[in-house]
Scaffold this active site. Structure first.
Site, PDB file in Angstrom:
ATOM      1  N   ASP A  47       0.946  -1.269   0.011  1.00  0.00           N
ATOM      2  CA  ASP A  47       0.016   0.061  -0.137  1.00  0.00           C
ATOM      3  C   ASP A  47       0.772   1.345   0.037  1.00  0.00           C
ATOM      4  O   ASP A  47       0.360   2.558  -0.044  1.00  0.00           O
ATOM      5  CB  ASP A  47      -1.106  -0.089   1.127  1.00  0.00           C
ATOM      6  CG  ASP A  47      -2.270  -0.585   1.103  1.00  0.00           C
ATOM      7  OD1 ASP A  47      -2.399  -1.398   0.118  1.00  0.00           O
ATOM      8  OD2 ASP A  47      -2.988  -0.951   1.812  1.00  0.00           O
ATOM      9  N   ASP A 100      -8.821  26.796 -40.012  1.00  0.00           N
ATOM     10  CA  ASP A 100      -8.263  25.543 -39.940  1.00  0.00           C
ATOM     11  C   ASP A 100      -9.054  25.081 -38.778  1.00  0.00           C
ATOM     12  O   ASP A 100      -9.589  23.957 -38.928  1.00  0.00           O
ATOM     13  CB  ASP A 100      -6.879  25.709 -39.107  1.00  0.00           C
ATOM     14  CG  ASP A 100      -5.906  26.341 -40.063  1.00  0.00           C
ATOM     15  OD1 ASP A 100      -5.818  25.415 -41.025  1.00  0.00           O
ATOM     16  OD2 ASP A 100      -5.221  27.069 -39.781  1.00  0.00           O
ATOM     17  N   GLY A 131      -7.223  16.339 -42.634  1.00  0.00           N
ATOM     18  CA  GLY A 131      -7.510  15.766 -43.822  1.00  0.00           C
ATOM     19  C   GLY A 131      -6.368  15.696 -44.768  1.00  0.00           C
ATOM     20  O   GLY A 131      -6.247  14.288 -45.571  1.00  0.00           O
ATOM     21  N   MET A 132      -5.457  16.646 -44.759  1.00  0.00           N
ATOM     22  CA  MET A 132      -3.906  16.534 -45.410  1.00  0.00           C
ATOM     23  C   MET A 132      -3.261  15.262 -45.096  1.00  0.00           C
ATOM     24  O   MET A 132      -2.699  14.521 -45.764  1.00  0.00           O
ATOM     25  CB  MET A 132      -3.455  17.747 -45.562  1.00  0.00           C
ATOM     26  CG  MET A 132      -2.168  17.571 -46.145  1.00  0.00           C
ATOM     27  SD  MET A 132      -2.226  17.283 -48.112  1.00  0.00           S
ATOM     28  CE  MET A 132      -3.096  18.878 -48.546  1.00  0.00           C
TER      29      MET A 132
END
EC number: 1.3.7.7
Length: 510
Positions: free
Chosen positions: A36, A297, A432-433
């Site tokens: 513990d 963006d 996306g790119m």
């Protein structure tokens, strides 16, 4: 007790140890069996501490079970008092040792008579509360102990605007960076910092807390109980709006101004701050988040779905930032702080489609699998879930990995924090790119198609024609089409996926 491989909040004694080790010259003693005492290793690793953590364990073994714990616990306290010379020793049981139901408070009273330092028992119900609640309660207990102990309490309140920052502590998510940003903010507002507790503070500092004009509570998880106590006993107002995001930053500053104006004594300051002009200038020129949210963006993310999960403070703030400031749809927001569920629901009810209050990581994983968001903003656990589903995840809350205890400056609070959050959000989405370049250089058929599911059900078998058809689908949506088709097949009891089944699943979803 519920057992799980992952826990969002640790057991109660971890919260007590976090508070104790945040103060200067305070030693914590765990009455615990072997195993513990992992807190020492965890803190040294995550905080990259160069010094030993001031916490030790009074081990419960077979000899203790046979003879009782009193002599061992008292001897341990006396030994640490002589070796370390601390200002305070805090004794805490663990969940395991609490089963013995020993009167540790009596042991502490005995040790207090013999030792030179102050000794207190962490008055926390280890059966009912978790790490977060225990930390909040322990901090309030320490502050109450020293204020009640100080019979010659100076009631003098500073003439100049002053503040206490309560709730910055070790192992907090970006807490040290946030503290630097809060220092900068308060300096700009010409407000003197009276005390910062518990991180880096002395246990003698609490007796000076009433000298400040108000208290600032950056996080709801730790510090709120202390602020309520100070408000009740000394009439000190407190600001608990987390200064995260441009909108809540402005609201927090306005509440600070309101707290200063409502005080009876006049504010004497050589420098007057126009709060509204300051908010406008910081929002427009220091923070880039407001400009970025209107850029092309960020507009590309409009309509994309996200899932947010974390502690109450960070999950609520990030949800409002995504929905209100960046125009990103939040399909589901949740927190594991079940004790603060009502406040959480009130904060984000208008900013998300669904609210979940749970400490079960499997339930969160099932929701993410069902929603299939474009990005996740959660804890390190949601990051693991996102890796399995190939969904990007930004970590916005504890529990965190060592990579979230960055060496560089990465605050989440303040106007610099708005820039850091904007970067985190932007970089968490698959752009996306990025997909287009992967398609060009890697192609669609260079990797074997994997089944992504958090369920243990047997997946339907794809025949060669359906696999060929699936391979024609662009990579960035292929996995989603595969999962949707398999879900459709399971609902219909179909064991073999054919091209016809793919078309039927597409029509059903349409």
């Amino acid at each position: 007790m519920k057992l799980a491989h992952w826990m969002y909040a640790g057991p109660a004694h971890i919260g007590t140890l976090r508070v104790a080790s945040s103060f200067k010259n305070v030693h914590a003693i765990m009455h615990a069996p072997l195993g513990d005492d992992y807190f020492n290793v965890m803190r040294s690793m995550l905080e990259r501490e160069r010094n030993f953590t001031p916490a030790t364990a009074s081990i419960v073994d077979r000899h203790v079970l046979a003879r009782g714990s009193r002599k061992r616990v008292v001897d341990h306290i006396i030994r640490k008092d002589k070796e370390e010379g601390p200002d305070l020793i805090i004794l805490t049981p663990t969940c395991t040792s609490s089963i013995l139901q020993e009167d540790l408070k009596n042991f502490v009273d005995r040790a207090s008579i013999i030792s030179d330092c102050n000794v207190i028992f962490a008055d926390v119900d280890h059966y009912q509360v978790n790490e977060i609640q225990a930390a909040d309660r322990t901090l309030e207990q320490v502050v109450r102990y020293y204020l009640e102990k100080s019979h010659t309490l100076d009631q003098f309140v500073t003439d100049a605007p002053s503040v206490n920052i309560i709730g910055i502590l070790t192992l907090g998510f970006h807490n040290r960076h946030d503290c630097r940003e809060l220092r900068r903010l308060l300096k700009d507002l010409d407000i003197r910092i009276n005390q910062i507790i518990p991180e880096g503070g002395s246990v003698e500092d609490p007796k000076n807390l009433p000298k400040a004009r108000f208290n600032l509570i950056p996080y709801r998880e730790v510090g709120l109980m202390t602020a309520m106590y100070l408000n009740k006993e000394f009439g000190m107002p407190y600001v608990s709006t987390t200064p995260m995001g441009a909108v809540d930053m402005a609201e927090c500053i306005r509440q600070i101004k309101k707290s200063l104006e409502t005080l009876a004594a006049p504010i004497l300051s050589s420098k007057r701050v126009d709060y509204e002009s300051y908010i406008d200038g910081q929002t427009r020129f220091v923070s880039q988040a407001a400009w970025f949210s209107r850029s092309i963006d960020c507009q590309n993310f409009t309509g994309k779905e996200t899932v947010v999960f974390g502690d109450a403070t960070h999950a609520a703030s990030i949800t409002k930032i995504l929905a209100r400031e960046m125009g990103i749809r939040v399909s589901c927001t949740g927190t594991y702080c079940k004790h603060d569920a009502e406040w959480f629901k009130e904060q984000i009810k208008d900013f998300c489609d669904e609210i979940i209050i749970t400490d079960d990581h499997a339930e969160v994983g099932d929701i993410i699998s069902r929603v299939e968001p474009s990005a996740i903003f959660g804890t390190q656990m949601e990051r693991h879930i996102g890796k399995r589903l190939e969904i990007p995840c930004g970590v916005i809350s504890a529990p965190a990995h060592i990579q979230n205890f960055s060496l560089g400056y990465r605050p989440f609070l303040g106007y610099e924090g708005t820039n850091q959050i904007a970067d985190l959000v932007y970089n968490s989405f698959a752009l996306g790119m990025e997909d287009h370049l992967l398609d060009i250089f890697c192609g669609h058929d260079t990797k074997e198609i994997m089944t992504k599911s958090l369920s243990t059900d047997i997946s339907p078998i794809w025949d060669p024609e359906s696999r060929q058809e699936l391979g024609k689908i662009p990579r960035f949506v292929r996995d989603k089409v595969k999962r949707n088709t398999e879900k459709f097949a399971r609902r219909k009891g179909i064991l073999n996926v054919t091209v016809e089944v793919m078309h039927a699943a597409k029509e059903a979803l349409s």
